[in-house]
Design a protein around this motif. Structure first.
Motif, PDB file in Angstrom:
ATOM      1  N   VAL A 246      19.089  79.684   7.159  1.00 37.86           N
ATOM      2  CA  VAL A 246      19.385  78.476   6.446  1.00 37.86           C
ATOM      3  C   VAL A 246      18.650  77.283   6.947  1.00 37.86           C
ATOM      4  N   VAL A 247      18.059  76.108   5.801  1.00 35.65           N
ATOM      5  CA  VAL A 247      17.515  75.435   6.618  1.00 35.65           C
ATOM      6  C   VAL A 247      18.919  74.488   6.802  1.00 35.65           C
ATOM      7  N   ASN A 248      19.705  74.352   5.423  1.00 33.29           N
ATOM      8  CA  ASN A 248      20.713  73.136   5.400  1.00 33.29           C
ATOM      9  C   ASN A 248      21.272  74.146   4.388  1.00 33.29           C
ATOM     10  N   ASP A 249      22.424  73.100   3.917  1.00 32.27           N
ATOM     11  CA  ASP A 249      24.389  73.513   3.107  1.00 32.27           C
ATOM     12  C   ASP A 249      23.149  74.001   1.777  1.00 32.27           C
ATOM     13  N   ILE A 250      21.659  73.396   1.271  1.00 30.33           N
ATOM     14  CA  ILE A 250      21.371  74.409   0.180  1.00 30.33           C
ATOM     15  C   ILE A 250      20.982  74.539  -0.121  1.00 30.33           C
TER      16      ILE A 250
ATOM     17  N   SER B  41      25.320  55.015   0.821  1.00 34.08           N
ATOM     18  CA  SER B  41      25.866  56.966   1.077  1.00 34.08           C
ATOM     19  C   SER B  41      25.197  58.057   0.310  1.00 34.08           C
ATOM     20  N   LEU B  42      26.204  58.097  -0.277  1.00 33.83           N
ATOM     21  CA  LEU B  42      26.411  59.068  -1.520  1.00 33.83           C
ATOM     22  C   LEU B  42      25.138  59.448  -2.430  1.00 33.83           C
ATOM     23  N   THR B  43      24.595  58.667  -3.225  1.00 36.58           N
ATOM     24  CA  THR B  43      23.398  58.051  -3.688  1.00 36.58           C
ATOM     25  C   THR B  43      22.552  58.461  -3.290  1.00 36.58           C
ATOM     26  N   ARG B  44      22.128  57.832  -1.991  1.00 38.35           N
ATOM     27  CA  ARG B  44      20.780  58.433  -0.993  1.00 38.35           C
ATOM     28  C   ARG B  44      21.352  59.790  -0.515  1.00 38.35           C
ATOM     29  N   ILE B  45      22.333  60.807  -0.529  1.00 42.95           N
ATOM     30  CA  ILE B  45      22.781  62.517  -0.703  1.00 42.95           C
ATOM     31  C   ILE B  45      22.225  62.800  -1.283  1.00 42.95           C
ATOM     32  N   GLU B  46      23.543  61.641  -2.793  1.00 46.84           N
ATOM     33  CA  GLU B  46      22.651  62.892  -4.462  1.00 46.84           C
ATOM     34  C   GLU B  46      21.584  62.851  -4.476  1.00 46.84           C
ATOM     35  N   THR B  47      20.319  62.140  -4.162  1.00 45.99           N
ATOM     36  CA  THR B  47      19.053  61.936  -4.163  1.00 45.99           C
ATOM     37  C   THR B  47      18.300  63.954  -3.402  1.00 45.99           C
ATOM     38  N   LEU B  48      18.747  63.316  -2.393  1.00 41.93           N
ATOM     39  CA  LEU B  48      18.571  64.313  -1.092  1.00 41.93           C
ATOM     40  C   LEU B  48      18.916  66.128  -1.753  1.00 41.93           C
ATOM     41  N   VAL B  49      19.765  65.711  -2.208  1.00 46.10           N
ATOM     42  CA  VAL B  49      20.628  66.904  -2.634  1.00 46.10           C
ATOM     43  C   VAL B  49      19.382  67.590  -3.705  1.00 46.10           C
TER      44      VAL B  49
ATOM     45  N   ASP C  22      22.581  62.837   4.971  1.00 47.62           N
ATOM     46  CA  ASP C  22      23.278  63.917   6.395  1.00 47.62           C
ATOM     47  C   ASP C  22      23.276  65.619   4.510  1.00 47.62           C
ATOM     48  N   LEU C  23      22.994  66.819   4.809  1.00 46.54           N
ATOM     49  CA  LEU C  23      23.563  67.509   3.220  1.00 46.54           C
ATOM     50  C   LEU C  23      24.952  67.826   3.778  1.00 46.54           C
ATOM     51  N   GLY C  24      25.149  68.324   4.915  1.00 44.22           N
ATOM     52  CA  GLY C  24      26.723  68.406   4.693  1.00 44.22           C
ATOM     53  C   GLY C  24      27.274  68.212   3.838  1.00 44.22           C
ATOM     54  N   VAL C  25      28.680  69.695   2.910  1.00 50.54           N
ATOM     55  CA  VAL C  25      29.595  69.299   2.243  1.00 50.54           C
ATOM     56  C   VAL C  25      30.948  69.044   2.862  1.00 50.54           C
ATOM     57  N   ASP C  26      31.203  68.891   4.282  1.00 49.49           N
ATOM     58  CA  ASP C  26      31.603  68.601   4.682  1.00 49.49           C
ATOM     59  C   ASP C  26      31.774  66.860   4.839  1.00 49.49           C
ATOM     60  N   LEU C  27      30.898  66.348   4.821  1.00 48.99           N
ATOM     61  CA  LEU C  27      30.553  64.957   4.749  1.00 48.99           C
ATOM     62  C   LEU C  27      30.798  64.062   3.689  1.00 48.99           C
ATOM     63  N   ARG C  28      30.203  65.256   2.426  1.00 48.69           N
ATOM     64  CA  ARG C  28      30.383  64.696   0.510  1.00 48.69           C
ATOM     65  C   ARG C  28      32.322  64.575   0.731  1.00 48.69           C
ATOM     66  N   ALA C  29      32.825  65.409   1.341  1.00 47.44           N
ATOM     67  CA  ALA C  29      34.348  65.003   1.669  1.00 47.44           C
ATOM     68  C   ALA C  29      34.916  64.843   2.120  1.00 47.44           C
ATOM     69  N   ALA C  30      34.324  64.069   2.848  1.00 51.66           N
ATOM     70  CA  ALA C  30      35.375  63.057   3.425  1.00 51.66           C
ATOM     71  C   ALA C  30      34.974  61.021   3.187  1.00 51.66           C
ATOM     72  N   LEU C  31      33.127  61.373   1.902  1.00 46.22           N
ATOM     73  CA  LEU C  31      32.894  60.191   1.341  1.00 46.22           C
ATOM     74  C   LEU C  31      33.782  60.270   0.061  1.00 46.22           C
ATOM     75  N   ASN C  32      33.359  61.001  -0.308  1.00 38.55           N
ATOM     76  CA  ASN C  32      34.408  61.643  -2.005  1.00 38.55           C
ATOM     77  C   ASN C  32      35.754  60.139  -1.388  1.00 38.55           C
ATOM     78  N   PRO C  33      36.555  60.697  -1.356  1.00 40.71           N
ATOM     79  CA  PRO C  33      37.362  60.112  -1.642  1.00 40.71           C
ATOM     80  C   PRO C  33      37.175  58.581  -1.179  1.00 40.71           C
ATOM     81  N   LEU C  34      37.205  57.829  -0.782  1.00 42.70           N
ATOM     82  CA  LEU C  34      36.283  56.733  -0.260  1.00 42.70           C
ATOM     83  C   LEU C  34      36.005  55.763  -1.790  1.00 42.70           C
ATOM     84  N   VAL C  35      35.269  57.150  -2.294  1.00 46.31           N
ATOM     85  CA  VAL C  35      34.710  55.729  -3.818  1.00 46.31           C
ATOM     86  C   VAL C  35      35.736  56.728  -4.788  1.00 46.31           C
TER      87      VAL C  35
END
Length: 652
Positions: free
Chosen positions: A488-492, A345-353, A205-218
């Motif tokens: 708007v296709v997605n957040d990007i 997940s963040l690695t995959r999201i970075e590629t998709l981004v 998922d490319l949503g900014v809210d998902l990345r905001a939830a994952l970043n504190p975990l790493v």
């Protein structure tokens, strides 16, 4: 004896009455139990009172919390009871009982105390109200509750959010609840397996809210240990001295953790020396001798030997201290399963981004190319087909934009005004082009330098005329409401609807131009005059008439381009000058005299400019410079352009 019996009966009656009141008014009983805390309204002590109301399970809890939050809860000072109070017409306040919901009477303001929670308490009350609002019959209130959770995602909201999903009747709100539940599960659930499952479910998922939830975990912190690290640490990696962390940085971390003495600085050394002056000496050395670094070093060493100053660690001391410790980056989240899933997940999201950013850049480039093509298609006729260097082409674009502005002042409906402005702009600039060709251009055919100078002078004159009529202030050209917003296709990936409309308009004009040049008499005559003017004249074609109409057609198309460009750009007298250089480059690079070349040139320049801007986003002027340099080099290798003419026309 009789008096004692009477007093005892009265006390018993009051106790039974209070018990009966508590049984009949359970919410009031809870409020009375926390009355002092509620009246005090302190952020530090109020949570038990809010929790008591919220966790009471009573139907009145929501009403109490809402009244409390909106400052509509009052306490009657005569008996300390709490009510919802509304000001009446006579200046008194109507009191509504929280338990029954009925108006029980009125009271003067002097007998009431308003409960005024501060912003911190109101935030706590809002968090408590979320549970009720998530199942409120009003969809607007449910949306407000979800917005509150998005603003301040807390673990306490997870359980009520989950409970409200099953009975949610609105599909859009239900989808939003499900997404928020997944995000809260990732950040707040106590079950690592549930968190991993939520991460894997939303992975990609490319949503900014998902990345905001994952970043504190790493996120990591530096952990220092002598020997082995404590058990239970979720270690991301151990740092090696040299490859991963320098010895100086490692020692600085030891100093910050108070595991090693600080290095001496010049200022710190001077401060310690100044603090130990005794009878004109420091460490036995006279003050007059402390002008040299060597003397100050000896004085400081004497103070260290006397125990009056901390020892300054040398290089060997620093190396030994660092070697005695281990350094590691440790995840803030204790679960290795969760952090591993988050990293993956963040690695995959970075590629998709990255892929989506490339697509978004391509869409921007196509959009810019369509704008350049629309601005250059008129020039492709006057310069590419007729060979006339028209430096006033940009001013025809400006005239079209101002025509659209004038129409909008007369017709307030933006959709109708644009539909009227497009043909009117064509008519105005067509007439201006015909007048220019008849009065100036016709006398300068096959004289390119004189044509360039003459049209350049006309360009300056038209700009000044526009300033005199419309002033120097930018004029608005408002797009219709249905062109507001973006696809708007997605957040990007997103592109404005105006740019999509310009792209469609560019395709329409490409088709129109091809039809005119290949399917109409004017097109046939234009091609005949272009290839052999004398032969065309001997076949009954009037070359002067053809030149006039062709020049007018190119100018008219520039006017329509001005309306389109004015929808997203500032309409000023310099509007045309912003596009004249790109228009000429588009025609020359694409191939003079070929509409497909113009399209290819616009595409190349659009992609080139966006690519350079992506590499150097802070300096758009540099991007323009690099683009011009590249085009100059390109023309050296392919002087006829991308799509070069063949046959007799190429020779001419």
């Amino acid at each position: 004896m009789t008096r004692l019996l009477t007093a005892g009966l009265a006390l018993l009656w009051m106790t039974l009455g209070a018990l009966a009141q508590d049984a009949a008014a359970p919410m009031q009983a809870i409020l009375q139990q926390h009355a002092q805390t509620i009246v005090k309204s302190s952020r530090k002590t109020i949570e038990p009172a809010i929790a008591a109301v919220d966790g009471s399970g009573l139907a009145q809890a929501q009403d109490v919390l809402e009244a409390w939050q909106s400052k509509d809860m009052w306490q009657r000072q005569s008996d300390g009871l709490f009510f919802r109070a509304d000001e009446g017409e006579s200046g008194t306040y109507r009191l509504t009982d929280f338990d029954t919901g009925e108006i029980i009477g009125e009271a003067d303001k002097s007998d009431l105390r308003q409960i005024k929670p501060n912003s911190g308490i109101r935030a706590l009350l809002g968090a408590a109200l979320v549970r009720f609002q998530l199942t409120d019959p009003d969809p607007a209130k449910r949306q407000e509750a979800l917005a509150a959770i998005e603003r301040t995602p807390e673990a306490a909201a997870l359980a009520p959010l989950r409970a409200s999903i099953g009975d949610e009747p609105d599909a859009a709100i239900k989808a939003k609840k499900q997404r928020l539940e997944r995000l809260l599960t990732i950040s707040s659930d106590t079950d690592p397996l549930a968190r991993v499952a939520a991460i894997e479910e939303m992975s990609g998922d490319l949503g900014v809210d998902l990345r905001a939830a994952l970043n504190p975990l790493v996120a990591t912190r530096l952990e220092i240990a002598q020997g082995d690290f404590p058990a239970g640490l979720n270690i991301a990696r151990e740092l090696r001295i040299g490859p991963d962390i320098s010895i100086d940085a490692a020692y600085d971390h030891l100093v910050a953790a108070r595991l090693a003495p600080a290095r001496g600085s010049s200022d710190a050394t001077k401060s310690i020396l100044a603090a130990n002056i005794e009878e004109g000496r420091v460490g036995g050395i006279p003050l007059a001798n402390l002008v040299s670094e060597e003397a100050r070093t000896r004085a400081y060493a004497a103070l260290v030997d006397a125990g009056r100053a901390p020892a300054i660690p040398g290089d060997d001391d620093i190396a030994r201290a660092v070697a005695a410790h281990r350094f590691a980056e440790v995840y803030a989240d204790p679960s290795a399963q969760v952090t591993a899933a988050a990293v993956e997940s963040l690695t995959r999201i970075e590629t998709l981004v990255g892929l989506n950013q490339s697509v978004d850049l391509m869409l921007d480039a196509i959009s810019l190319a369509s704008i350049y093509f629309l601005a250059a298609i008129g020039l492709a006729i006057t310069f590419g087909v007729m060979g006339v260097i028209n430096m006033a082409h940009g001013e025809f674009i400006m005239m079209g934009a101002y025509t659209g502005f004038v129409v909008q002042q007369i017709i307030p409906n933006h959709t109708v005004s644009i539909l009227v402005a497009i043909p009117l702009a064509f008519a105005v600039t067509f007439a201006a082009g015909v007048a220019m060709e008849r009065l100036v251009i016709r006398w300068l055919y096959n004289r390119p330098l004189e044509t360039l100078l003459a049209t350049f002078g006309i360009s300056i004159a038209l700009q000044q005329l526009a300033k005199n009529i419309f002033g120097t202030q930018a004029r608005p050209l408002t797009a219709p409401a249905w062109l507001d917003g973006a696809w708007v296709v997605n957040d990007i990936i997103s592109i404005s609807l105006i740019r999509i409309a310009i792209f469609v308009l560019a395709l329409l004009f490409l088709g129109l131009f091809l039809y005119i040049m290949r399917g109409t008499r004017l097109g046939l005559e234009t091609r005949a005059v272009t290839q052999n003017r004398r032969m065309a004249g001997s076949m009954g074609i009037n070359p002067e008439r053809v030149n006039m109409l062709t020049f007018g057609l190119g100018s008219g198309i520039a006017g329509i381009a001005g309306v389109a460009i004015g929808l997203f750009s500032k309409v000023t007298s310099e509007l045309g000058s912003d596009y004249i250089v790109q228009s000429f480059m588009t025609v020359v690079v694409g191939g003079v005299g070929n509409i497909w070349g113009t399209l290819a040139g616009a595409t190349m320049i659009g992609f080139l400019q966006k690519g350079i801007e992506w590499l150097n986003p802070a300096n758009t002027l540099a991007a323009q410079t690099y683009m011009i340099i590249f085009i100059i080099i390109f023309i050296q290798f392919r002087p006829r352009g991308i799509v070069a003419l063949k046959g007799r026309a190429a020779g001419d």
